[in-house]
Write an enzyme that holds these catalytic residues in place. Structure first.
Site, PDB file in Angstrom:
ATOM      1  CE1 TYR A  77       9.465 -11.427 -21.080  1.00 57.57           C
ATOM      2  CE2 TYR A  77       9.950  -8.930 -20.947  1.00 57.57           C
ATOM      3  CZ  TYR A  77       9.333 -10.055 -20.615  1.00 57.57           C
ATOM      4  OH  TYR A  77       8.169 -10.218 -19.800  1.00 57.57           O
ATOM      5  CG  PHE A  81       6.959  -2.732 -21.875  1.00 57.97           C
ATOM      6  CD1 PHE A  81       6.600  -3.773 -21.360  1.00 57.97           C
ATOM      7  CD2 PHE A  81       8.071  -2.070 -21.438  1.00 57.97           C
ATOM      8  CE1 PHE A  81       7.293  -4.430 -20.049  1.00 57.97           C
ATOM      9  CE2 PHE A  81       8.894  -2.490 -20.497  1.00 57.97           C
ATOM     10  CZ  PHE A  81       8.381  -3.760 -19.811  1.00 57.97           C
ATOM     11  CG  ASP A  82       2.080  -5.105 -19.097  1.00 54.75           C
ATOM     12  OD1 ASP A  82       0.953  -4.723 -19.265  1.00 54.75           O
ATOM     13  OD2 ASP A  82       2.539  -6.385 -18.763  1.00 54.75           O
ATOM     14  CG  PHE A 122       9.630  -3.626 -14.481  1.00 49.86           C
ATOM     15  CD1 PHE A 122       8.228  -3.943 -14.876  1.00 49.86           C
ATOM     16  CD2 PHE A 122      10.551  -4.435 -14.937  1.00 49.86           C
ATOM     17  CE1 PHE A 122       8.053  -4.902 -15.851  1.00 49.86           C
ATOM     18  CE2 PHE A 122      10.107  -5.346 -16.190  1.00 49.86           C
ATOM     19  CZ  PHE A 122       8.958  -5.554 -16.526  1.00 49.86           C
ATOM     20  CE1 TYR A 148       3.366  -5.115 -15.458  1.00 51.92           C
ATOM     21  CE2 TYR A 148       1.941  -6.244 -13.818  1.00 51.92           C
ATOM     22  CZ  TYR A 148       2.461  -5.980 -15.183  1.00 51.92           C
ATOM     23  OH  TYR A 148       1.759  -6.562 -16.330  1.00 51.92           O
ATOM     24  CB  ILE A 161      11.848 -11.387 -16.739  1.00 49.53           C
ATOM     25  CG1 ILE A 161      11.469 -10.327 -15.876  1.00 49.53           C
ATOM     26  CG2 ILE A 161      10.927 -11.537 -17.892  1.00 49.53           C
ATOM     27  CD1 ILE A 161      11.766  -8.993 -16.732  1.00 49.53           C
TER      28      ILE A 161
END
Length: 164
Positions: A134, A88-89, A151, A78, A108
């Site tokens: 979040y 962010f990731d 994502f 991902y 999530i």
């Protein structure tokens, strides 16, 4: 014969009544258009102003013997970004798939919902509203409160526990 007109004039001349009527009609039109626009926005954002999870299939697979379901252990690659494109990731730089159990609250809500019915090898794009991500708290410092998350995901492997 003269009549008392709405504008107070006793003559046959309408002293602004038609203009006021036209002004009222134009406000009615403005308010009608405004209410239509607001209802369209409300429909697009869903109930109580919440936006809906968006799921886009980026790559389909021809052979799909099993589809992901609640309880499956998924191996995923991902990349997560904010709406403005800020990453962010990601699992890709380490080439280390993320492994978790689907539908059990380990991830999530947007993932638990957006990865159902997926095939091994399939790629999806998930646009996740903050309520399914979040929330208002965010995940500081990288994810601000109220953030919509984007994502790109790829399902590498499904582990299905045999039913006893």
């Amino acid at each position: 014969r003269t009549r008392l007109r709405r504008g107070g004039s006793t003559t046959g001349v309408d002293s602004g009544g038609a203009a006021r009527r036209n002004m009222r009609l134009s406000w009615v039109r403005v308010l009608t258009v405004l209410s239509i626009c607001l209802s369209a926005v409300a429909t697009a954002t869903g109930a109580e102003g919440k936006r809906k999870l968006q799921i886009g299939v980026k790559k389909r697979v021809d052979h799909c013997p099993i589809k992901s379901r609640k309880g499956d252990v998924l191996h995923m690659h991902y990349t997560g970004k904010l709406e403005d494109g800020t990453e962010f990731d990601s699992s890709l730089p380490q080439n280390q798939p993320f492994v978790f159990s689907l539908g059990t609250g380990q991830v999530i809500k947007g993932w638990d919902q957006g990865l159902l019915g997926m095939c091994e090898g399939e790629k999806r794009k998930l646009v996740i509203p903050s309520e399914l991500g979040y929330g208002e708290r965010g995940a500081p410092p990288k994810i601000p409160g109220g953030a919509t998350l984007v994502f790109e995901v790829e399902l590498l492997k499904i582990e299905r526990r045999s039913e006893l």
